[in-house]
Design a protein around this motif. Structure first.
Motif, PDB file in Angstrom:
ATOM      1  N   TYR A 151      17.760  78.401  -4.507  1.00  0.00           N
ATOM      2  CA  TYR A 151      17.799  77.513  -5.468  1.00  0.00           C
ATOM      3  C   TYR A 151      17.086  76.613  -5.414  1.00  0.00           C
ATOM      4  O   TYR A 151      16.533  75.529  -4.082  1.00  0.00           O
ATOM      5  CB  TYR A 151      18.660  76.865  -6.238  1.00  0.00           C
ATOM      6  N   GLY A 152      15.549  76.572  -5.478  1.00  0.00           N
ATOM      7  CA  GLY A 152      14.372  75.943  -5.695  1.00  0.00           C
ATOM      8  C   GLY A 152      13.356  75.773  -4.334  1.00  0.00           C
ATOM      9  O   GLY A 152      12.457  75.313  -4.110  1.00  0.00           O
ATOM     10  N   LYS A 153      13.468  77.593  -4.434  1.00  0.00           N
ATOM     11  CA  LYS A 153      12.097  78.103  -3.463  1.00  0.00           C
ATOM     12  C   LYS A 153      11.063  77.999  -3.735  1.00  0.00           C
ATOM     13  O   LYS A 153       9.643  78.147  -3.847  1.00  0.00           O
ATOM     14  CB  LYS A 153      12.865  79.291  -2.856  1.00  0.00           C
ATOM     15  N   LEU A 154      10.561  77.857  -5.182  1.00  0.00           N
ATOM     16  CA  LEU A 154       9.280  78.194  -6.168  1.00  0.00           C
ATOM     17  C   LEU A 154       8.757  77.195  -6.219  1.00  0.00           C
ATOM     18  O   LEU A 154       7.375  76.761  -5.823  1.00  0.00           O
ATOM     19  CB  LEU A 154       9.347  78.904  -7.631  1.00  0.00           C
ATOM     20  N   SER A 155       9.635  76.322  -6.556  1.00  0.00           N
ATOM     21  CA  SER A 155       9.272  74.808  -6.657  1.00  0.00           C
ATOM     22  C   SER A 155       8.725  73.682  -5.487  1.00  0.00           C
ATOM     23  O   SER A 155       8.557  72.934  -5.135  1.00  0.00           O
ATOM     24  CB  SER A 155      10.030  73.904  -8.078  1.00  0.00           C
ATOM     25  N   GLY A 156       9.384  74.498  -4.570  1.00  0.00           N
ATOM     26  CA  GLY A 156       9.924  72.968  -3.029  1.00  0.00           C
ATOM     27  C   GLY A 156      10.845  72.319  -3.204  1.00  0.00           C
ATOM     28  O   GLY A 156      10.890  71.749  -2.641  1.00  0.00           O
ATOM     29  N   ARG A 157      11.882  72.548  -4.131  1.00  0.00           N
ATOM     30  CA  ARG A 157      12.378  71.504  -3.955  1.00  0.00           C
ATOM     31  C   ARG A 157      13.694  71.889  -3.937  1.00  0.00           C
ATOM     32  O   ARG A 157      14.495  72.862  -3.543  1.00  0.00           O
ATOM     33  CB  ARG A 157      13.053  70.938  -5.715  1.00  0.00           C
ATOM     34  N   ARG A 158      14.270  70.294  -3.864  1.00  0.00           N
ATOM     35  CA  ARG A 158      15.842  70.815  -2.469  1.00  0.00           C
ATOM     36  C   ARG A 158      17.222  70.570  -3.984  1.00  0.00           C
ATOM     37  O   ARG A 158      16.465  69.498  -4.573  1.00  0.00           O
ATOM     38  CB  ARG A 158      16.466  69.981  -1.474  1.00  0.00           C
TER      39      ARG A 158
END
Length: 480
Positions: A151-158
């Motif tokens: 989860y977060g791999k598209l937006s780059g968020r943790r």
């Protein structure tokens, strides 16, 4: 070779379709509760050009765009107008389709509505519950983001750094604040459908996962939308879709996101009151001028909107229109040998150079701004050649000129411009003629020192949005 920027990998990649010779595309559509604004028009125009270009280079394209025809905004609008959500959605879907036609946009292969695909949506939610990725809660169903390791791999968020974003509802019952609704329990007076968890309706994100896979399969080539959809919408799509498929090799391979529309370098938003509706713009500009303006920036770049910039686009667009008319007039009326004396040989070489540069620009992540720039040196050559034939007695090379003009038409067709004589273009010609008559009358009045009539014409024109300026070289006019 086509290269595209993939938001998922954050780099340009050589495009390799899942199936040779075919491309499958899903683009998030509108929530039909109001008129389409210029921000809705940008992805619609961009993806139309993508489809046209892919077809031009030999691909067969299947394109799907959904309608979110059940949503809080639609329900609220229906309450305000004392009607049904269905009536509101159907009304604005029709208006949107009329807008697409005005912008010269090809129809999608499928326009699935959320309301007509509840079986696919509820089946997907059921599977996610069974696999432990989702949990029912008093008639609602939530997706557990902690269950999806990527989860977060598209937006780059943790996940640990995230805060509730747009359209993320605060609910203390959820396991994690970032868990999002797959199904919402029915509220009194709202549209609802039967489900294993009781009557209700789908959450926002699940619909696109269910609809894209229903109409394109568990894996497809391209997924598109505006940059504002990267998080949370597309992030959540990936989470629920890959969990449903059971691996990370499926769902969309390439993610493409167009940049924001800004108004005088400020983000367009309803709260700021700087939203421009397309149906209002179409009263002032032709659909192809608006389309040309949108394509004047590479799709990932911000696009700053102002009347001045659209007017500049209109002026440039008219140069293309005039060049096309000049070429068509030459082909229709000029005498020349069918085989031709090859006087258009240099022109034909320029056309081939322009085509090469045009396709290179499009292969570089659909850079329409550079592609458009390839047209103008060519129309200069057209105009020069036409002048040589008409004024200098150069023998018309019909075959060579026709080939060069066909190359020009191929490029403009990919951009979706100069394909139809729109009412706006005909109106422009009428306005030009009428303005010529009025200014001639005014000049006569000035020559006779009839300042009352002269000033009256100037003031009345200003009242309807036309400014005139007297210069030593003559009188000029422009729309305010």
């Amino acid at each position: 070779m086509l290269h595209i920027y993939n938001t998922l990998t954050r780099r340009k990649e050589e495009f390799q379709p899942l199936t040779e010779g075919k491309v499958s595309i899903y683009c998030c559509g509108i929530t039909p509760y109001n008129y389409a604004h210029i921000g809705n028009a940008r992805p619609a125009v961009f993806w139309d050009v993508v489809r046209r270009y892919l077809k031009a280079i030999g691909y067969k394209v299947r394109y799907v765009q959904n309608f979110t025809d059940i949503d809080d905004k639609i329900i609220q609008r229906a309450k305000e107008e004392n009607t049904t959500a269905e009536e509101i959605a159907d009304r604005y879907i029709k208006i949107y389709m009329d807008t697409l036609e005005a912008l010269n946009i090809w129809a999608a292969d499928v326009y699935p509505k959320v309301s007509e695909n509840m079986d696919a949506i509820t089946e997907m939610i059921k599977h996610l519950v069974v696999e432990g990725y989702a949990y029912p809660l008093e008639g609602d169903v939530y997706y557990s983001v902690e269950k999806f390791k990527d989860y977060g791999k598209l937006s780059g968020r943790r996940l640990e750094d995230m805060e509730a974003g747009a359209r993320v509802e605060v609910d203390d019952r959820k396991y994690n604040p970032m868990d999002f609704a797959l199904w919402k329990a029915a509220k009194p007076g709202e549209p609802s459908w039967d489900s294993p968890w009781g009557k209700g309706r789908p959450g926002w994100h699940i619909e696109c996962s269910a609809l894209s896979m229903k109409y394109l399969g568990e894996s497809f080539d391209m997924h598109g939308g505006g940059s504002d959809l990267i998080f949370p919408h597309h992030e959540n799509e990936i989470a629920q879709s890959e969990a449903y498929i059971g691996h990370s090799d499926g769902f969309a391979r390439y993610w493409l996101h167009n940049g924001f529309i800004t108004i005088k370098e400020e983000k367009m938003s309803k709260s700021l009151g700087n939203v421009f509706l397309v149906h209002e713009l179409l009263k002032r500009y032709s659909g192809e001028v608006i389309r040309y303006f949108i394509l004047g920036a590479q799709y990932r770049s911000p696009l700053d909107f102002s009347d001045e910039r659209v007017a500049e686009a209109q002026s440039a667009y008219k140069r293309l229109v005039n060049a096309k008319k000049t070429a068509e007039d030459l082909l229709e009326n000029a005498d020349g040998s069918a085989a031709g004396p090859e006087t258009a040989k240099a022109l034909l070489e320029k056309a081939k150079e322009a085509k090469k540069a045009f396709f290179e620009a499009m292969d570089d992540d659909f850079n329409t701004a550079l592609a458009i720039g390839c047209l103008f040196p060519l129309i200069k050559e057209f105009n020069t050649y036409a002048g040589d034939v008409k004024s200098r007695g150069v023998v018309f090379d019909r075959e060579g000129f026709r080939t060069a003009f066909d190359i020009f038409t191929e490029m403009t067709s990919i951009l979706g411009i100069l394909e139809k004589e729109e009412a706006g273009q005909a109106d422009d010609a009428l306005v030009e003629g009428l303005m010529g008559v009025l200014l001639s009358i005014r000049q006569d009045a000035r020559a006779e020192k009839n300042w009352t009539l002269s000033d009256k014409i100037r003031d009345e024109l200003k009242n309807i949005g036309i400014a005139i300026e007297d210069t030593p070289q003559g009188v000029n006019w422009k729309k305010l």
